[in-house]
Design an enzyme around this catalytic site. Structure first.
Site, PDB file in Angstrom:
ATOM      1  N   ASP A  16       4.993   1.332  -0.598  1.00  0.00           N
ATOM      2  CA  ASP A  16       3.688   1.820  -1.285  1.00  0.00           C
ATOM      3  C   ASP A  16       2.875   0.970  -2.003  1.00  0.00           C
ATOM      4  OD1 ASP A  16       1.424   3.000  -0.578  1.00  0.00           O
ATOM      5  OD2 ASP A  16       1.615   4.470  -2.384  1.00  0.00           O
ATOM      6  N   ASP A  58       1.760  -3.012  -2.193  1.00  0.00           N
ATOM      7  CA  ASP A  58       0.321  -3.753  -2.354  1.00  0.00           C
ATOM      8  C   ASP A  58       0.630  -4.720  -3.589  1.00  0.00           C
ATOM      9  OD1 ASP A  58      -1.081  -1.546  -1.540  1.00  0.00           O
ATOM     10  OD2 ASP A  58      -2.572  -1.056  -2.956  1.00  0.00           O
TER      11      ASP A  58
HETATM   12  C1  IPM Z   1      -1.380   3.714   1.464  1.00  0.00           C
HETATM   13  C2  IPM Z   1      -2.129   5.096   1.528  1.00  0.00           C
HETATM   14  C3  IPM Z   1      -1.471   5.648   0.860  1.00  0.00           C
HETATM   15  C4  IPM Z   1       0.136   6.172   0.828  1.00  0.00           C
HETATM   16  C5  IPM Z   1      -2.583   7.273   0.595  1.00  0.00           C
HETATM   17  C6  IPM Z   1      -3.726   7.071   0.813  1.00  0.00           C
HETATM   18  C7  IPM Z   1      -1.695   8.689   1.291  1.00  0.00           C
HETATM   19  O1  IPM Z   1      -1.733   3.890  -0.294  1.00  0.00           O
HETATM   20  O2  IPM Z   1      -1.724   3.849   3.259  1.00  0.00           O
HETATM   21  O3  IPM Z   1      -1.174   2.657   1.221  1.00  0.00           O
HETATM   22  O4  IPM Z   1      -0.180   6.396   0.210  1.00  0.00           O
HETATM   23  O5  IPM Z   1       0.574   6.020   2.007  1.00  0.00           O
HETATM   24 MN    MN Z   2      -1.036   3.051  -0.733  1.00  0.00          MN
END
Ligand code: IPM
Ligand code: MN
Ligand code: NAD
Length: 349
Positions: free
Chosen positions: A238, A242
């Site tokens: 995660d 990003d």
């Molecule tokens: C993602 C989001 C989700 C995650 C959240 C909203 C639960 O950040 O899809 O990356 O952490 O998986």
């Molecule tokens: Mn995320």
């Protein structure tokens, strides 16, 4: 093909609507019809059903060939007892989509990365994030005094996602980097053992490396071109994805698919509901449009998928673009431009 759409919250519905209009045009041009049904999910479903993942939405999923989901969440639901994000975890568990495929590409040199050009020239990696285990799904407890989450993995959970990564690497540059924190965490020790002992021996042709997650964050900034397929635990993936999306030119460009061993797969952009720009009509729809392309590729509509991807890239190169990319176009204008390119067959992959 039957597509179950969960529009979501914030910029979720704004970007999903535009992505669906691109899907419809691609269907006209490439000769398929997408039967789209919409279902409440996320914060809006808490409002209407007191449940982020209502039974009627759950019941609709097995009928679909694919589930297309807009981002969920927002400040309105941040303090409530039930959160939209709980619905998202339940959805991923329900669909058993253990492998979250997050391609990170330099879609075009025209889009600036925060890094120097030579560090991202030709960037093309795929982060495979384990999606139904680890810290998100282990036992939890919250009292007024303590909060606890547990990162637990089984051999089977690690093995299936690692195998997915090795198989994928075989179709690409033949490199897998497994990311863990095995110097500290038991779950990571298991992770590394499974990758090394149970999976890698079946893929002698694939070059395997390991990286601890903290230094991986550094490496993704310093030498992102070194990576082909990255496979990692749920929360590490995660965070790193990003970061990597930003390196590739922005979170508004990053699509994903979440796959299990059977259909339907779940298709979602990696960005969130962007409360800071929601309702302004300026969200970048590219991530959702590229997500539709991933969905169509998995549904064997390769030509349409290629055309959508090529049109989205053309639009990044020649405009219009939304403010996150320095442009001044609206979400709808970008969607309309991409749809027109497909309609007029102005770009081919
Ligand atoms: C993602 C989001 C989700 C995650 C959240 C909203 C639960 O950040 O899809 O990356 O952490 O998986
Ligand atoms: Mn995320
Ligand atoms: P975010 O991804 O929503 O936003 C981070 C930043 O990126 C913001 O400045 C936002 O404006 C910008 N951004 C994101 N997507 C964009 C787009 N398509 N076009 C232009 N700019 C874009 O992350 P956040 O602010 O940490 O989270 C907001 C909410 O979204 C939270 O409730 C979170 O739980 C939720 N969330 C949902 C998902 C999902 O449903 N898949 C994913 C991530 C976050």
């Amino acid at each position: 093909m039957k597509i179950a759409v969960l529009p979501g919250d914030g910029i979720g519905p704004e970007t999903t609507r535009v992505a669906l209009s691109v899907l419809a045009v691609a269907g006209d041009v490439y000769g398929f019809s997408a039967e789209v049904t919409e279902h409440p999910f996320g914060g809006n479903a808490i409002d209407s059903h007191n449940d982020p993942f209502p039974a009627e939405t759950r019941a609709a999923l097995p009928l679909a060939d694919a589930v297309l989901k807009g981002a969920v969440g927002g400040p309105k639901w941040d303090t409530g007892e039930i959160r939209p994000e709980q619905g998202l975890l339940a959805l991923r568990a329900e669909l058993k989509v253990f492998a979250n495929i997050r391609p990170i590409r330099q879609w075009t040199k025209k889009i600036a990365s925060p890094l120097r050009d030579e560090l991202v020239d030709g960037l093309d990696m795929i982060i495979i994030r384990e999606l139904t285990g680890g810290l998100y799904f282990g036992p939890k407890e919250l009292t007024t005094e303590t909060g606890m989450d547990t990162c637990r993995y089984s051999v089977d959970e690690v093995e299936r996602v690692a195998r997915y990564a090795f198989e994928l690497a075989r179709t690409r540059r033949g490199k897998v980097c497994s990311v863990d924190k095995q110097n500290v965490l038991s779950s990571s020790k298991l992770w590394r053992n499974v990758v090394v002992e149970r999976v890698a021996p079946d893929y002698p042709d694939v070059e395997l490396s390991h990286q601890l997650v903290d230094s991986m964050a550094m490496k993704l900034i310093e030498q992102p071109l070194a990576y082909d397929v990255i496979v990692t635990e749920n929360m590490f993936g995660d965070i790193l994805s990003d970061l990597a999306a930003s390196v590739s030119g922005g979170i508004g460009l990053a699509p994903s698919s979440s796959l299990g061993s059977a259909r339907p797969g779940l298709y979602e952009a990696i960005h969130g509901s962007a409360p800071d720009i929601a309702g302004k009509g300026i969200a970048n729809p590219t991530a959702m449009i590229l997500t539709v392309a991933m969905m169509l590729r998995d549904l064997d509509q390769t030509e349409a998928a290629n055309a959508i991807e090529a049109a989205a890239i053309h639009c990044l190169e020649h405009g219009p673009t939304t403010p996150d990319l320095g442009g001044s176009a609206t979400t709808d204008e970008v969607g309309a431009a991409i749809a027109a390119l497909i309609q007029n067959r102005e770009v081919t992959a």
